[in-house]
Design a protein around this motif. Structure first.
Motif, PDB file in Angstrom:
ATOM      1  N   ASP A   5       0.583  -1.233   0.044  1.00  0.00           N
ATOM      2  CA  ASP A   5      -0.121   0.119   0.013  1.00  0.00           C
ATOM      3  C   ASP A   5       0.833   1.483   0.156  1.00  0.00           C
ATOM      4  N   GLY A   6       2.027   1.274   0.235  1.00  0.00           N
ATOM      5  CA  GLY A   6       3.014   2.590   0.156  1.00  0.00           C
ATOM      6  C   GLY A   6       2.905   3.316   1.546  1.00  0.00           C
ATOM      7  N   PHE A   7       2.134   2.952   2.472  1.00  0.00           N
ATOM      8  CA  PHE A   7       2.280   3.913   3.552  1.00  0.00           C
ATOM      9  C   PHE A   7       2.483   2.648   5.075  1.00  0.00           C
ATOM     10  N   ARG A   8       2.768   3.466   5.894  1.00  0.00           N
ATOM     11  CA  ARG A   8       3.429   2.533   7.198  1.00  0.00           C
ATOM     12  C   ARG A   8       1.946   2.573   8.280  1.00  0.00           C
ATOM     13  N   TYR A   9       1.342   3.589   8.391  1.00  0.00           N
ATOM     14  CA  TYR A   9       0.512   3.574   9.272  1.00  0.00           C
ATOM     15  C   TYR A   9      -1.066   3.626   8.704  1.00  0.00           C
ATOM     16  N   GLN A  10      -2.107   3.146   9.467  1.00  0.00           N
ATOM     17  CA  GLN A  10      -3.507   3.190   8.985  1.00  0.00           C
ATOM     18  C   GLN A  10      -4.335   4.052  10.115  1.00  0.00           C
ATOM     19  N   VAL A  11      -5.088   5.083   9.441  1.00  0.00           N
ATOM     20  CA  VAL A  11      -5.618   5.816  10.598  1.00  0.00           C
ATOM     21  C   VAL A  11      -7.274   5.589  10.195  1.00  0.00           C
ATOM     22  N   ASP A  12      -8.046   5.065  10.875  1.00  0.00           N
ATOM     23  CA  ASP A  12      -9.609   4.743  10.595  1.00  0.00           C
ATOM     24  C   ASP A  12     -10.471   5.826  11.542  1.00  0.00           C
ATOM     25  N   LEU A  13     -11.126   6.878  10.810  1.00  0.00           N
ATOM     26  CA  LEU A  13     -11.824   7.745  11.610  1.00  0.00           C
ATOM     27  C   LEU A  13     -13.305   7.589  11.313  1.00  0.00           C
ATOM     28  N   MET A  14     -14.150   7.802  12.389  1.00  0.00           N
ATOM     29  CA  MET A  14     -15.513   7.706  12.547  1.00  0.00           C
ATOM     30  C   MET A  14     -16.139   9.161  12.664  1.00  0.00           C
ATOM     31  N   THR A  15     -17.034   9.695  11.739  1.00  0.00           N
ATOM     32  CA  THR A  15     -17.496  10.948  12.118  1.00  0.00           C
ATOM     33  C   THR A  15     -18.909  10.604  13.411  1.00  0.00           C
ATOM     34  N   ARG A  16     -19.284  11.611  13.663  1.00  0.00           N
ATOM     35  CA  ARG A  16     -20.528  11.612  14.556  1.00  0.00           C
ATOM     36  C   ARG A  16     -21.453  10.737  14.090  1.00  0.00           C
ATOM     37  N   ALA A  17     -22.192  11.167  13.141  1.00  0.00           N
ATOM     38  CA  ALA A  17     -23.323  10.350  12.593  1.00  0.00           C
ATOM     39  C   ALA A  17     -22.951   8.909  12.192  1.00  0.00           C
ATOM     40  N   TYR A  18     -21.781   8.585  11.685  1.00  0.00           N
ATOM     41  CA  TYR A  18     -21.281   7.337  11.450  1.00  0.00           C
ATOM     42  C   TYR A  18     -21.079   6.575  12.890  1.00  0.00           C
ATOM     43  N   TYR A  19     -20.402   6.807  13.778  1.00  0.00           N
ATOM     44  CA  TYR A  19     -20.390   6.395  14.872  1.00  0.00           C
ATOM     45  C   TYR A  19     -21.774   6.049  15.638  1.00  0.00           C
ATOM     46  N   ALA A  20     -22.780   6.960  15.727  1.00  0.00           N
ATOM     47  CA  ALA A  20     -24.142   6.802  16.194  1.00  0.00           C
ATOM     48  C   ALA A  20     -24.775   5.742  15.430  1.00  0.00           C
ATOM     49  N   ASP A  21     -24.383   5.653  14.153  1.00  0.00           N
ATOM     50  CA  ASP A  21     -25.125   4.268  13.375  1.00  0.00           C
ATOM     51  C   ASP A  21     -24.613   3.026  13.989  1.00  0.00           C
ATOM     52  N   TYR A  22     -23.187   3.102  13.815  1.00  0.00           N
ATOM     53  CA  TYR A  22     -22.526   1.926  14.363  1.00  0.00           C
ATOM     54  C   TYR A  22     -22.738   1.382  15.981  1.00  0.00           C
ATOM     55  N   TYR A  23     -22.926   2.460  16.654  1.00  0.00           N
ATOM     56  CA  TYR A  23     -23.389   2.025  18.040  1.00  0.00           C
ATOM     57  C   TYR A  23     -24.633   1.476  18.089  1.00  0.00           C
ATOM     58  N   LYS A  24     -25.581   2.158  17.410  1.00  0.00           N
ATOM     59  CA  LYS A  24     -26.922   1.628  17.231  1.00  0.00           C
ATOM     60  C   LYS A  24     -26.949   0.009  16.679  1.00  0.00           C
ATOM     61  N   THR A  25     -26.317  -0.115  15.677  1.00  0.00           N
ATOM     62  CA  THR A  25     -26.468  -1.402  14.790  1.00  0.00           C
ATOM     63  C   THR A  25     -25.721  -2.506  15.956  1.00  0.00           C
ATOM     64  N   THR A  26     -24.562  -2.061  16.301  1.00  0.00           N
ATOM     65  CA  THR A  26     -23.812  -3.099  17.441  1.00  0.00           C
ATOM     66  C   THR A  26     -24.666  -3.441  18.446  1.00  0.00           C
ATOM     67  N   MET A  27     -25.389  -2.401  19.095  1.00  0.00           N
ATOM     68  CA  MET A  27     -26.019  -2.935  20.429  1.00  0.00           C
ATOM     69  C   MET A  27     -27.463  -3.617  19.932  1.00  0.00           C
ATOM     70  N   ALA A  28     -28.034  -3.513  18.389  1.00  0.00           N
ATOM     71  CA  ALA A  28     -29.070  -4.134  18.260  1.00  0.00           C
ATOM     72  C   ALA A  28     -28.826  -5.743  17.817  1.00  0.00           C
ATOM     73  N   TYR A  29     -27.649  -5.788  17.321  1.00  0.00           N
ATOM     74  CA  TYR A  29     -27.377  -7.324  17.057  1.00  0.00           C
ATOM     75  C   TYR A  29     -26.023  -7.614  17.625  1.00  0.00           C
ATOM     76  N   ARG A  30     -26.182  -8.379  18.763  1.00  0.00           N
ATOM     77  CA  ARG A  30     -25.316  -8.904  19.461  1.00  0.00           C
ATOM     78  C   ARG A  30     -25.432 -10.246  20.017  1.00  0.00           C
ATOM     79  N   PRO A  31     -25.203 -11.161  18.856  1.00  0.00           N
ATOM     80  CA  PRO A  31     -25.309 -12.671  18.971  1.00  0.00           C
ATOM     81  C   PRO A  31     -24.165 -12.967  19.884  1.00  0.00           C
TER      82      PRO A  31
END
Length: 506
Positions: free
Chosen positions: A470-496
């Motif tokens: 990939d040509g770079f040494r470090y990977q940075v993953d960022l979540m915007t406020r709306a994306y994190y809210a959706d991620y949190y809601k989805t994760t809590m709704a489906y927790r097998p």
């Protein structure tokens, strides 16, 4: 945590033993003061130091825990188990299922907190009593110290800059100058700081049975230091010794203070005439270095060091388990251990019948997972549901006997915050690869965002193979406020609950 506490107690005990055997009878008072305080700090820090042991140094004779099928309870003759059908799978009637909530993990922390609070209250009360005596009594300035004149008949003692003596004796010049000199030495050399330190440490480490012995050794060494100061200013040593003997029957002083302590009079009289040669002192000080090295080796946290590249290579390449390799005695084995209470799923009060265990093993055998070495991703959703229905019928003992288990799902990753500095760094430096809301973006895109636009970021260093690709040494993953809210809601709704095999023992 248990291993840390045991290591701390044993290390402090070993260093205290070394002090009493090699140092306590030598005229090395200043060094001994440092050693006693250092020993406690050293004993607290050593168990958290991690020492990596090369894998080749680990003996092949270390026993490896094999998977053993748990012994099931035999059903009495004449008893039958009702059957039920779930989907296409024949299951057996479930035993009563109970929640895994237990208050036992809170018992020991609760006891620790209660006892620590009692020690803290005692310490605060002693400080309060000293403060009351200072406020209610006449105070006289004595240079670097303050005389507190008490109405009661007490042994002269000191704390911080205050020297407590009997008012009547002082006003009638009945307090010998050697006594005042002794207490001034306590004040000048800040002995109260050591006492406060050991008291606060005892609040935190009350479980360590050696703490009272450290306190006693530290305070006795303080007496040696104060006696040394008196003899230096008042050269008539025999007269000072007779003075100590004459006052040996006076009353006690308060607990926290540096006391003119006559209970240890015999040791103090001996140490006043004790001399230690420079050669002996140097040898004993240098002799402590190997002792500290051995203590660090014995009580530090030791882990096996493996080759990272070898582990990565093996993890990236799927390995097909053949029957010959399966029976290979050198093959890594699965390690059985109790599931942590925070991860334990539901379980039964009683052991499940052995046919429940047999049904569980039969499903795993379809995927070559009965010993945990098949591909867990191949198990169908229907079989996963059937395994779960069987697993929750088992008792804790039976669940801990399985190499493939269910555990509680993980909670969503918590929020964290980045900064304007790091956004600028990621934007300009091409060594960073940036993802926003799961999508790869150009680094310059970060110029359109502020730090508080993101509710979470993750930062990772790539493997050499990934860097080359990939040509770079470090990977940075960022979540915007709306994306994190959706991620949190989805994760809590489906927790097998997760199905996973136990780790291997190399």
């Amino acid at each position: 945590m248990t291993s840390y506490l045991i290591s701390f107690v044993l290390c402090s005990g070993l260093l205290l033993l070394v002090y009493h055997v090699f140092l306590s009878r030598e005229n090395l008072y200043r060094f001994n003061r440092f050693y006693l305080l250092f020993s406690l700090v050293f004993s607290m820090l050593v168990p958290v130091i991690t020492v990596q042991i090369p894998h080749r140094l680990i003996s092949n004779d270390i026993p490896i825990i094999e998977h053993i099928t748990p012994v099931e309870q035999q059903q009495p003759a004449g008893q039958f188990t009702d059957e039920a059908v779930v989907g296409n799978n024949k299951l057996y009637a479930q035993q009563p299922v109970v929640s895994s909530t237990s208050y036992q993990p809170y018992l020991l922390p609760g006891i620790y907190i209660i006892v620590a609070l009692l020690f803290l209250i005692r310490f605060i009360l002693n400080l309060y009593r000293l403060k009351q005596k200072i406020n209610r009594s006449d105070n006289l300035n004595l240079g670097n110290a303050t005389l507190v004149l008490l109405d009661e008949d007490v042994t002269p003692h000191s704390f911080l800059k205050y020297i407590f003596i009997n008012k009547h004796q002082y006003q009638n010049d009945a307090t010998e100058p050697e006594i005042i000199c002794h207490e001034q030495a306590h004040v000048r050399q800040l002995h109260s700081a050591d006492v406060v330190f050991i008291e606060l440490l005892q609040v935190i480490c009350w479980f360590n049975p050696f703490m009272p012995f450290y306190r006693k050794a530290i305070q006795l060494n303080h007496e040696f230091l104060a006696d040394e100061a008196v003899i230096k200013d008042h050269t008539d040593t025999p007269a000072y010794q007779y003075l100590l003997l004459a006052k040996a029957q006076q009353g006690n002083s308060l607990y926290l203070t540096s006391q003119f302590n006559y209970l240890t009079i015999k040791k103090r009289l001996i140490m006043m005439t004790k001399t230690t040669s420079e050669k002996t002192a140097l040898c004993k000080k240098l002799g402590l270095l190997p002792v500290l090295a051995v203590a660090a080796l014995l009580f530090s946290h030791k882990v096996m060091a493996y080759s990272l590249s070898a582990i990565t290579t093996q993890a990236d390449k799927p390995v097909k388990v053949t029957e010959a390799k399966k029976n290979d005695p050198t093959r890594p084995r699965r390690v059985l251990f109790a599931t942590p209470s925070g991860s334990r799923t539901k379980h039964s009060i009683k052991d499940a019948p052995k046919n429940v265990i047999a049904a569980y093993d039969a499903i795993l055998k379809k995927y070559n997972m009965q010993d945990g070495y098949g591909n867990i991703k191949e198990i169908s959703d229907a079989d996963t549901a059937a395994l779960h229905a069987l697993f929750v019928q088992m008792s804790i003992r039976q669940q801990d006997g399985q190499v493939v288990r269910f555990s509680k799902p993980l909670l969503p990753m918590p929020k964290n915050t980045t900064s304007k500095f790091w956004l600028a760094a990621w934007q300009k430096d091409k060594n960073y690869g940036v993802w926003i809301d799961g999508k790869r973006v150009k680094n310059e895109t970060l110029a359109n965002y502020k730090a508080d636009d993101f509710d979470r970021y993750d930062y990772s260093r790539l493997t050499p193979a990934a860097i080359k690709s990939d040509g770079f040494r470090y990977q940075v993953d960022l979540m915007t406020r709306a994306y994190y809210a959706d991620y949190y809601k989805t994760t809590m709704a489906y927790r097998p609950e997760k199905l996973e095999p136990l780790p291997e023992r190399k």
